[in-house]
Design a protein around this motif. Structure first.
Motif, PDB file in Angstrom:
ATOM      1  N   ALA A   1       0.871  -1.196  -0.049  1.00 59.51           N
ATOM      2  CA  ALA A   1      -0.125  -0.118   0.165  1.00 59.51           C
ATOM      3  C   ALA A   1       0.766   1.453  -0.025  1.00 59.51           C
ATOM      4  O   ALA A   1       0.631   2.367  -0.999  1.00 59.51           O
ATOM      5  CB  ALA A   1      -1.054   0.001   1.045  1.00 59.51           C
ATOM      6  N   VAL A   2       1.924   1.311   0.687  1.00 56.38           N
ATOM      7  CA  VAL A   2       3.109   2.285   0.729  1.00 56.38           C
ATOM      8  C   VAL A   2       3.485   2.591  -0.544  1.00 56.38           C
ATOM      9  O   VAL A   2       3.583   3.750  -1.058  1.00 56.38           O
ATOM     10  CB  VAL A   2       3.906   2.092   2.246  1.00 56.38           C
ATOM     11  CG1 VAL A   2       4.897   3.378   1.807  1.00 56.38           C
ATOM     12  CG2 VAL A   2       3.339   2.252   3.084  1.00 56.38           C
ATOM     13  N   ASP A   3       3.704   1.665  -1.194  1.00 61.26           N
ATOM     14  CA  ASP A   3       4.429   1.519  -2.471  1.00 61.26           C
ATOM     15  C   ASP A   3       3.421   2.135  -3.495  1.00 61.26           C
ATOM     16  O   ASP A   3       4.141   2.896  -4.168  1.00 61.26           O
ATOM     17  CB  ASP A   3       5.242   0.213  -2.825  1.00 61.26           C
ATOM     18  CG  ASP A   3       6.188  -0.230  -1.882  1.00 61.26           C
ATOM     19  OD1 ASP A   3       6.879   0.563  -1.331  1.00 61.26           O
ATOM     20  OD2 ASP A   3       6.702  -1.520  -1.799  1.00 61.26           O
ATOM     21  N   LYS A   4       2.447   1.495  -3.544  1.00 57.57           N
ATOM     22  CA  LYS A   4       1.443   1.897  -4.219  1.00 57.57           C
ATOM     23  C   LYS A   4       1.127   3.482  -4.205  1.00 57.57           C
ATOM     24  O   LYS A   4       1.037   4.313  -5.114  1.00 57.57           O
ATOM     25  CB  LYS A   4       0.181   1.054  -4.166  1.00 57.57           C
ATOM     26  CG  LYS A   4      -1.088   1.650  -5.017  1.00 57.57           C
ATOM     27  CD  LYS A   4      -1.004   1.308  -6.348  1.00 57.57           C
ATOM     28  CE  LYS A   4      -2.289   1.447  -7.046  1.00 57.57           C
ATOM     29  NZ  LYS A   4      -2.343   1.085  -8.645  1.00 57.57           N
TER      30      LYS A   4
ATOM     31  N   TYR B   1      -7.439  -0.543   9.388  1.00 52.88           N
ATOM     32  CA  TYR B   1      -6.236   0.129  10.170  1.00 52.88           C
ATOM     33  C   TYR B   1      -5.150   0.164   9.188  1.00 52.88           C
ATOM     34  O   TYR B   1      -4.102   1.046   9.283  1.00 52.88           O
ATOM     35  CB  TYR B   1      -6.126  -0.630  11.238  1.00 52.88           C
ATOM     36  CG  TYR B   1      -5.241   0.020  12.293  1.00 52.88           C
ATOM     37  CD1 TYR B   1      -5.438   1.226  12.845  1.00 52.88           C
ATOM     38  CD2 TYR B   1      -3.987  -0.480  12.408  1.00 52.88           C
ATOM     39  CE1 TYR B   1      -4.494   1.843  13.638  1.00 52.88           C
ATOM     40  CE2 TYR B   1      -3.123   0.042  13.349  1.00 52.88           C
ATOM     41  CZ  TYR B   1      -3.280   1.300  14.145  1.00 52.88           C
ATOM     42  OH  TYR B   1      -2.306   1.848  14.567  1.00 52.88           O
ATOM     43  N   THR B   2      -4.632  -1.033   8.683  1.00 57.67           N
ATOM     44  CA  THR B   2      -3.207  -1.249   7.923  1.00 57.67           C
ATOM     45  C   THR B   2      -3.571  -0.291   6.750  1.00 57.67           C
ATOM     46  O   THR B   2      -2.428   0.456   6.469  1.00 57.67           O
ATOM     47  CB  THR B   2      -3.440  -2.601   7.610  1.00 57.67           C
ATOM     48  OG1 THR B   2      -3.297  -3.277   8.500  1.00 57.67           O
ATOM     49  CG2 THR B   2      -2.020  -2.963   6.764  1.00 57.67           C
ATOM     50  N   MET B   3      -4.400  -0.124   6.055  1.00 53.67           N
ATOM     51  CA  MET B   3      -4.525   0.706   4.955  1.00 53.67           C
ATOM     52  C   MET B   3      -4.466   2.135   5.485  1.00 53.67           C
ATOM     53  O   MET B   3      -3.843   3.062   4.462  1.00 53.67           O
ATOM     54  CB  MET B   3      -5.877   0.771   3.963  1.00 53.67           C
ATOM     55  CG  MET B   3      -6.070  -0.644   3.497  1.00 53.67           C
ATOM     56  SD  MET B   3      -4.387  -1.108   2.435  1.00 53.67           S
ATOM     57  CE  MET B   3      -4.871  -0.262   0.924  1.00 53.67           C
ATOM     58  N   GLN B   4      -5.149   2.610   6.572  1.00 54.96           N
ATOM     59  CA  GLN B   4      -4.969   4.223   6.736  1.00 54.96           C
ATOM     60  C   GLN B   4      -3.604   4.284   7.711  1.00 54.96           C
ATOM     61  O   GLN B   4      -3.213   5.323   7.272  1.00 54.96           O
ATOM     62  CB  GLN B   4      -5.970   4.219   7.969  1.00 54.96           C
ATOM     63  CG  GLN B   4      -7.442   4.275   7.616  1.00 54.96           C
ATOM     64  CD  GLN B   4      -8.391   4.485   8.719  1.00 54.96           C
ATOM     65  OE1 GLN B   4      -8.141   3.980   9.745  1.00 54.96           O
ATOM     66  NE2 GLN B   4      -9.552   4.918   8.236  1.00 54.96           N
TER      67      GLN B   4
END
Length: 157
Positions: free
Chosen positions: A92-95, A133-136
């Motif tokens: 998600a961070v890379d995206k 939570y992980t995506m946020q």
């Protein structure tokens, strides 16, 4: 002054129950509960939203996640490939970094990708909540749910 000393054979022990104290106690309890219940049950007057859905506009940069549970273990899928919690955060961070670099410095929040989560109906909320939570944590400001519209219903109802 007169006094009765002997026992009269006509006097019998009283066998009726005196209900006056019972009625008094019940009336007192009724008054207490009539006063106490509105104090205990405090609710804020709200108008709850009606159920409706907006058709999803799928953009290629959006992330599609599926969440399910197997044998009490949460399973998260990025597209069709399963990922762990750490892999989900890293992807998600890379995206998000790739999209920010692609769009340049004049990016608006509406241009950022969204995360769309499909959750199985039998999945515990801890699995779906952990994915949100992980995506946020990764920086996704918009995390939404994909649901099935009501059968035969008006989508804007």
């Amino acid at each position: 002054m007169a006094m009765s000393v002997g026992g009269d054979s006509a006097e019998k022990p009283m066998s009726e129950i005196n209900t006056t104290p019972l009625v008094d106690v019940m009336l007192v309890l009724l008054i207490i509960f009539l006063i106490a219940v509105p104090v205990v049950i405090q609710t804020v007057p709200l108008k709850l939203p009606s159920v409706r859905f907006d058709p999803t506009t799928t953009k290629p940069e959006n992330v599609s996640l599926s969440v399910t549970s197997e044998n009490g273990q949460c399973k998260v899928y990025w597209g069709l490939s399963p990922v762990t919690s750490d892999e989900l955060r890293n992807k998600a961070v890379d995206k998000l970094k790739a999209e920010i670099e692609r769009l340049g410095p004049n990016i608006t929040p509406d241009q950022l990708p969204e995360a769309h989560i499909r959750g199985d109906v039998n999945t515990p909320y801890r699995c779906i909540g952990g994915t949100i939570y992980t995506m946020q944590q990764a920086g996704f400001a918009r995390v939404g749910f994909i649901s099935e519209p009501p059968p035969g219903g008006n989508p804007r109802a």
